[in-house]
Design an enzyme around this catalytic site. Structure first.
Site, PDB file in Angstrom:
ATOM      1  N   ARG A  15     -51.277  31.529  33.107  1.00 58.47           N
ATOM      2  CA  ARG A  15     -50.325  30.616  32.455  1.00 58.47           C
ATOM      3  C   ARG A  15     -51.618  29.363  32.023  1.00 58.47           C
ATOM      4  O   ARG A  15     -51.937  29.572  30.608  1.00 58.47           O
ATOM      5  CB  ARG A  15     -49.554  30.007  32.941  1.00 58.47           C
ATOM      6  CG  ARG A  15     -47.984  28.942  31.939  1.00 58.47           C
ATOM      7  CD  ARG A  15     -48.315  28.292  31.673  1.00 58.47           C
ATOM      8  NE  ARG A  15     -48.842  27.500  32.321  1.00 58.47           N
ATOM      9  CZ  ARG A  15     -48.817  25.839  32.554  1.00 58.47           C
ATOM     10  NH1 ARG A  15     -48.709  25.579  31.376  1.00 58.47           N
ATOM     11  NH2 ARG A  15     -49.150  25.277  33.412  1.00 58.47           N
ATOM     12  N   CYS A 240     -54.955  22.299  28.221  1.00 62.29           N
ATOM     13  CA  CYS A 240     -53.532  22.354  27.293  1.00 62.29           C
ATOM     14  C   CYS A 240     -53.655  22.384  25.938  1.00 62.29           C
ATOM     15  O   CYS A 240     -54.716  21.433  25.504  1.00 62.29           O
ATOM     16  CB  CYS A 240     -53.167  20.990  27.896  1.00 62.29           C
ATOM     17  SG  CYS A 240     -51.417  20.726  27.072  1.00 62.29           S
ATOM     18  N   ASN A 249     -57.801  23.210  35.270  1.00 60.15           N
ATOM     19  CA  ASN A 249     -57.093  22.883  36.535  1.00 60.15           C
ATOM     20  C   ASN A 249     -58.361  22.898  37.237  1.00 60.15           C
ATOM     21  O   ASN A 249     -58.968  23.552  36.963  1.00 60.15           O
ATOM     22  CB  ASN A 249     -56.218  23.556  37.396  1.00 60.15           C
ATOM     23  CG  ASN A 249     -54.719  23.242  36.288  1.00 60.15           C
ATOM     24  OD1 ASN A 249     -53.903  24.453  35.473  1.00 60.15           O
ATOM     25  ND2 ASN A 249     -53.762  22.354  36.867  1.00 60.15           N
TER      26      ASN A 249
HETATM   27  P1  HMG Z   1     -39.789  23.398  17.271  1.00 58.62           P
HETATM   28  O1  HMG Z   1     -40.701  23.817  16.054  1.00 58.62           O
HETATM   29  O2  HMG Z   1     -39.031  22.093  17.745  1.00 58.62           O
HETATM   30  O3  HMG Z   1     -38.175  24.592  17.889  1.00 58.62           O
HETATM   31  O4  HMG Z   1     -40.613  24.077  19.071  1.00 58.62           O
HETATM   32  P2  HMG Z   1     -37.181  24.377  17.086  1.00 58.62           P
HETATM   33  O5  HMG Z   1     -36.161  24.733  17.990  1.00 58.62           O
HETATM   34  O6  HMG Z   1     -36.765  23.886  15.670  1.00 58.62           O
HETATM   35  O7  HMG Z   1     -37.563  26.302  16.580  1.00 58.62           O
HETATM   36  C1  HMG Z   1     -37.924  26.777  15.794  1.00 58.62           C
HETATM   37  C2  HMG Z   1     -39.281  27.629  15.685  1.00 58.62           C
HETATM   38  O8  HMG Z   1     -39.237  28.276  17.000  1.00 58.62           O
HETATM   39  C3  HMG Z   1     -37.499  29.378  15.718  1.00 58.62           C
HETATM   40  O9  HMG Z   1     -38.082  30.187  15.041  1.00 58.62           O
HETATM   41  C4  HMG Z   1     -37.137  29.328  17.364  1.00 58.62           C
HETATM   42  O10 HMG Z   1     -36.184  30.086  17.804  1.00 58.62           O
HETATM   43  C5  HMG Z   1     -38.587  29.058  17.630  1.00 58.62           C
HETATM   44  P3  HMG Z   1     -38.267  30.805  12.838  1.00 58.62           P
HETATM   45  O11 HMG Z   1     -36.746  30.075  12.817  1.00 58.62           O
HETATM   46  O12 HMG Z   1     -39.022  29.705  13.038  1.00 58.62           O
HETATM   47  O13 HMG Z   1     -38.747  31.861  13.325  1.00 58.62           O
HETATM   48  N1  HMG Z   1     -38.535  28.562  18.694  1.00 58.62           N
HETATM   49  C6  HMG Z   1     -38.740  29.781  19.894  1.00 58.62           C
HETATM   50  N2  HMG Z   1     -39.643  31.282  19.768  1.00 58.62           N
HETATM   51  C7  HMG Z   1     -39.751  31.543  21.239  1.00 58.62           C
HETATM   52  N3  HMG Z   1     -39.512  30.733  22.449  1.00 58.62           N
HETATM   53  C8  HMG Z   1     -38.926  29.538  22.484  1.00 58.62           C
HETATM   54  C9  HMG Z   1     -38.637  29.063  21.163  1.00 58.62           C
HETATM   55  N4  HMG Z   1     -37.679  28.059  21.313  1.00 58.62           N
HETATM   56  C10 HMG Z   1     -37.579  27.818  19.081  1.00 58.62           C
HETATM   57  N5  HMG Z   1     -38.048  28.924  23.748  1.00 58.62           N
HETATM   58  C11 HMG Z   1     -40.284  24.359  21.025  1.00 58.62           C
HETATM   59  C12 HMG Z   1     -40.439  23.624  20.081  1.00 58.62           C
HETATM   60  C13 HMG Z   1     -40.474  23.248  22.698  1.00 58.62           C
HETATM   61  C14 HMG Z   1     -40.137  25.938  20.953  1.00 58.62           C
HETATM   62  C15 HMG Z   1     -42.385  24.293  20.922  1.00 58.62           C
HETATM   63  O14 HMG Z   1     -42.688  23.072  20.142  1.00 58.62           O
HETATM   64  C16 HMG Z   1     -42.930  25.189  21.865  1.00 58.62           C
HETATM   65  O15 HMG Z   1     -43.056  26.218  22.050  1.00 58.62           O
HETATM   66  N6  HMG Z   1     -44.448  23.903  22.010  1.00 58.62           N
HETATM   67  C17 HMG Z   1     -45.210  25.045  23.322  1.00 58.62           C
HETATM   68  C18 HMG Z   1     -46.277  23.917  23.984  1.00 58.62           C
HETATM   69  C19 HMG Z   1     -46.123  24.799  25.455  1.00 58.62           C
HETATM   70  O16 HMG Z   1     -46.134  25.437  25.547  1.00 58.62           O
HETATM   71  N7  HMG Z   1     -47.782  24.129  25.844  1.00 58.62           N
HETATM   72  C20 HMG Z   1     -48.092  24.139  26.255  1.00 58.62           C
HETATM   73  C21 HMG Z   1     -47.629  23.831  27.795  1.00 58.62           C
HETATM   74  S1  HMG Z   1     -47.131  22.163  28.550  1.00 58.62           S
HETATM   75  C22 HMG Z   1     -48.547  21.776  29.533  1.00 58.62           C
HETATM   76  O17 HMG Z   1     -50.102  23.511  29.703  1.00 58.62           O
HETATM   77  C23 HMG Z   1     -48.895  20.974  30.665  1.00 58.62           C
HETATM   78  C24 HMG Z   1     -48.290  21.158  32.115  1.00 58.62           C
HETATM   79  O18 HMG Z   1     -49.893  22.597  32.003  1.00 58.62           O
HETATM   80  C25 HMG Z   1     -48.634  20.002  33.051  1.00 58.62           C
HETATM   81  C26 HMG Z   1     -49.862  19.228  32.744  1.00 58.62           C
HETATM   82  O19 HMG Z   1     -50.739  19.758  33.006  1.00 58.62           O
HETATM   83  O20 HMG Z   1     -49.598  18.518  32.386  1.00 58.62           O
HETATM   84  C27 HMG Z   1     -47.501  22.116  32.041  1.00 58.62           C
HETATM   85 MG    MG Z   2     -51.506  21.956  33.025  1.00 55.15          MG
END
Ligand code: HMG
Ligand code: MG
Length: 310
Positions: A15, A240, A249
């Site tokens: 992931r 990220c 990581n």
């Molecule tokens: P948004 O655009 O604000 O969401 O995104 P929305 O609710 O307004 O929806 C917009 C569109 O996204 C819609 O589709 C929804 O259906 C769809 P449309 O009508 O335009 O076709 N949608 C989704 N589709 C699939 N799965 C979902 C989903 N939710 C809404 N769950 C949202 C908000 C959170 C979805 C977006 O910002 C997003 O997906 N972000 C992902 C960020 C991410 O994955 N980042 C990396 C992981 S975090 C990380 O790496 C840190 C970590 O490792 C710890 C560290 O290192 O610090 C964990």
């Molecule tokens: Mg991370």
């Protein structure tokens, strides 16, 4: 403080490692990686994310992965879910454990999940309720615990507040993410002291990116502070997508080498782990980010050459 006798590793390579890859990776290669990791003895593997494919295209096939991987008994196969939609997707794919992710930095929260910290916590409430109903365990992440790519320094008290919110809403464990890998051992100890006053230390995990080469020192500092769970990524894959310049990581191989040297039990086979890392690095066409894997592979090459010239 004495060191723990055993440590749990949360393997986030499939992931956190792969989410940042620009090149497309076959489902079969991802499945092979996860199966290799299971076979190496990892007891917890973060397989993918149920996030918007527009935001993180590489995680789009996560449901397919859950259908195809070999799920060994006793191993947890988890996925990220940022909201109820993501949770529903995970549930439909048969996922039995999810992770929600918040940040200690407002700017990072906006860039990563398009909402404030407060809004993200509100979004998690219905997700937590649904999870409880279905008997799904939820882990919580706090990002930017030792610095933010947009805001710079982050106060430990701010991290503690978000960690406590996640803990109080039902996350069984809070993983503290040094997203940009800039933290030092001293800062790590101070962070754990402060967060540990709001969330029990045995409910905290360390998630160190290795951008500044400090991750192993931070893990050692965390061990001294009583932390017994660490996230790591095979071959040090990843970063990220919303923290530009941050590398992967800490490599799981390197963490294992450290823990083995300290006599701390993990039940992971280092040789099989290195082989898993080498296989995915071949797919990606790059050298492993693990110091241990590189050192051992140089040693093997030297031995082979010596054998041939004997
Ligand atoms: P948004 O655009 O604000 O969401 O995104 P929305 O609710 O307004 O929806 C917009 C569109 O996204 C819609 O589709 C929804 O259906 C769809 P449309 O009508 O335009 O076709 N949608 C989704 N589709 C699939 N799965 C979902 C989903 N939710 C809404 N769950 C949202 C908000 C959170 C979805 C977006 O910002 C997003 O997906 N972000 C992902 C960020 C991410 O994955 N980042 C990396 C992981 S975090 C990380 O790496 C840190 C970590 O490792 C710890 C560290 O290192 O610090 C964990
Ligand atoms: Mg991370």
């Amino acid at each position: 403080m004495s060191l723990p006798s055993s440590v749990r590793i949360v393997e986030v390579g499939p992931r956190d490692g792969l989410q940042n890859e620009k090149q497309s990776i076959n489902v079969a290669d991802k499945v092979r990686l996860i199966d290799d990791l299971s076979a190496a003895g990892l007891s917890y593997i973060e397989v993918g994310s149920f996030v918007s494919p527009k935001w993180v295209p590489q995680m789009a096939g996560s449901a397919e992965l859950f259908a195809q991987i070999q799920q060994l008994p006793g191993v947890t196969y988890a996925a990220l879910a940022p909201n109820l939609k993501g949770f529903d997707g995970a549930l439909a794919a048969g996922v039995r454990e999810v992770a929600v992710f918040a940040a200690a930095s407002e700017a990072f929260s906006q860039k990563n999940i398009n909402c404030s910290i407060g809004e993200s916590l509100e979004r998690f409430v219905p997700l937590m309720e649904a999870a409880k109903q279905h008997g799904i365990r939820v882990r919580g992440y706090v990002s930017c615990v030792l610095g933010c790519p947009y805001e710079g320094t982050i106060a430990p008290a701010q991290v503690a507040d978000v960690a406590r919110e996640l803990y109080n809403m039902g996350c069984y464990e809070i993983s503290l993410g040094d997203t940009i890998g800039a933290g030092t051992a001293g800062e790590t100890r101070r962070l754990i002291e402060v967060v540990g006053s709001k969330v029990p230390r045995n409910k905290l995990a360390g998630h160190f990116h290795d951008t500044y080469g400090q991750a192993l020192a931070n893990i050692y500092a965390s061990l001294l502070e009583g932390i017994e769970v660490f996230d790591s990524s095979v071959a040090g894959l990843g970063g990220c997508p919303y923290a530009k310049g941050a590398t992967g990581n800490v490599a799981t191989e390197d963490v294992l080498y450290l823990l083995n040297g300290l006599g701390i039990e993990t039940a992971i086979d280092l040789d099989k782990l290195i082989a898993a890392g080498q296989r995915i690095c071949t797919v990606l066409g790059r050298e492993s980010g693990s110091h241990v894997a590189r050192a051992l592979s140089r040693l093997q090459t030297k031995e082979l050459t010596a054998q041939k010239t004997r």
